[in-house]
Motif scaffolding. Structure first.
Motif, PDB file in Angstrom:
ATOM      1  N   MET B   1      82.008  19.915  34.263  1.00  9.90           N
ATOM      2  CA  MET B   1      80.784  19.508  34.969  1.00  9.90           C
ATOM      3  C   MET B   1      79.895  20.733  35.199  1.00  9.90           C
ATOM      4  SD  MET B   1      79.860  16.428  35.947  1.00  9.90           S
ATOM      5  CE  MET B   1      81.198  15.402  36.571  1.00  9.90           C
ATOM      6  N   PHE B   2      80.311  21.552  36.161  1.00 14.37           N
ATOM      7  CA  PHE B   2      79.636  22.831  36.348  1.00 14.37           C
ATOM      8  C   PHE B   2      80.548  23.941  35.844  1.00 14.37           C
ATOM      9  CE2 PHE B   2      78.621  20.276  40.306  1.00 14.37           C
ATOM     10  CZ  PHE B   2      77.433  19.781  39.810  1.00 14.37           C
ATOM     11  N   LYS B   7      80.319  26.989  40.357  1.00 14.50           N
ATOM     12  CA  LYS B   7      81.123  26.519  41.487  1.00 14.50           C
ATOM     13  C   LYS B   7      81.300  27.634  42.511  1.00 14.50           C
ATOM     14  CE  LYS B   7      83.733  23.299  38.579  1.00 14.50           C
ATOM     15  NZ  LYS B   7      84.989  23.195  37.772  1.00 14.50           N
ATOM     16  N   ILE B  10      78.009  28.079  44.468  1.00 13.31           N
ATOM     17  CA  ILE B  10      77.762  27.086  45.507  1.00 13.31           C
ATOM     18  C   ILE B  10      78.676  27.346  46.707  1.00 13.31           C
ATOM     19  CG2 ILE B  10      77.932  24.635  46.078  1.00 13.31           C
ATOM     20  CD1 ILE B  10      77.147  24.031  43.172  1.00 13.31           C
ATOM     21  N   ARG B  11      79.942  27.604  46.424  1.00 12.02           N
ATOM     22  CA  ARG B  11      80.872  27.864  47.529  1.00 12.02           C
ATOM     23  C   ARG B  11      80.423  29.102  48.308  1.00 12.02           C
ATOM     24  NH1 ARG B  11      85.662  27.161  44.046  1.00 12.02           N
ATOM     25  NH2 ARG B  11      86.796  28.817  45.129  1.00 12.02           N
ATOM     26  N   LEU B 118      73.871  12.010  39.733  1.00  7.06           N
ATOM     27  CA  LEU B 118      74.283  13.388  40.001  1.00  7.06           C
ATOM     28  C   LEU B 118      73.068  14.259  40.282  1.00  7.06           C
ATOM     29  CD1 LEU B 118      76.510  15.558  40.053  1.00  7.06           C
ATOM     30  CD2 LEU B 118      76.170  15.848  37.602  1.00  7.06           C
TER      31      LEU B 118
END
Ligand code: FES
Ligand code: FES
Lengths: 146, 146
Positions: B1-2, B7, B10-11, B118
């Motif tokens: 997905m990403f 990831k 974003i985290r 999404l």
DNA sequence: AGTAATAAAGACCTAATTATCCTTTATTAG
DNA sequence: CTAATAAAGGATAATTAGGTCTTTATTACT
């Protein structure tokens, strides 16, 4: 979303299914040409699909690949699992070690809804069904731009 | 997905935002520890985010990264675009050269619905909003399993 | 039997992603 | 002014994904 190999696999299978009432088998070269994929790489993918019994093959002259028309229809999810594994479908959207309802990542709630939608699509749609729509001219497997 | 980089990004941003009323900046080491990501790789990602002005940084003692609390909230889609580009969000699910309504791939109809879902999620959700839920204990940024 | 066609299999190569290391530059405290 | 701190930047290594090539096995046709 899916790996390239997986995309080629789905396109290849749909093409194969779209001509599966033909008794002739379809050779690698033709498949690759019709779905616009690299031939040698597609061969690898077909090997995997063949080992997983998602497709049948015959060597020798007039050999090639074919789909058993009497077998149950192939669900997209079977193809994705065979090529990409399950993590792509069930893994955490933010890369946590696992997707968990009890220890959710910040986007778990919204993301898992979407991911489940995708999983349902993959469980419901079959290669053969998509092949029928392809034959009806409702979709294409490649874009020719030149 | 990403991608993994996305990831981590974003985290990292959610963690940063979750402690952004603290006037102190947050160092790389702490970020990487809190989101369980490789330190040096995370540094690279923070550099990109910093150049895209999604995050601010300060060198020197007591330096680190921080998010401008007066700036508008950061939408997830901005982060994804900065790290992964737009193809991951808008490309064809079966790998055709482009996703097209007039020359659709076999799964275009169903797939684009999901993909738009999404995209909407990414447009609506903000880092800060997710950070607030994190602080409220509704989510986590890493799993400790040992 | 011999040859051509075809898939299977495995070794190999290439490119992109992920990850680490080391040096440089900026900032601050003392 | 100096030492400490921390990000920026560059070089490079490791891993994975994507792709090619060569050899082998199988089959059909002469
Ligand atoms: S925990 Fe991240 S998607 Fe479920
Ligand atoms: S054409 Fe494939 S998803 Fe739109």
């Amino acid at each position: 979303m899916f790996s390239k190999a997986c995309k080629y696999a789905i396109r290849a299978l749909i093409y194969l299914a779209s001509r599966s009432e033909e008794p002739e088998k379809t050779g690698l070269r033709e498949i690759a040409a019709e779905i616009d994929s690299p031939e040698a790489f597609t061969a690898k993918i077909m090997q995997i699909l063949s080992k997983q019994n998602l497709v049948n093959s015959a060597k020798g002259p007039h050999g090639g690949f074919f789909i058993d028309t009497h077998a149950p229809e192939i669900k997209l999810i079977d193809v994705v699992k065979a090529i990409d594994g399950t993590q792509s479908i069930y893994g955490c959207g933010l890369g946590l070690k696992s997707c968990s309802e009890t220890e959710p990542c910040p986007i778990h709630h919204e993301f898992s809804a979407i991911r489940n939608g995708l999983a349902n699509l993959l469980k419901e749609q079959t290669i053969q069904q998509l092949a029928r729509e392809l034959k009806a001219g409702k979709s294409v497997l490649k874009h020719h731009l030149n």
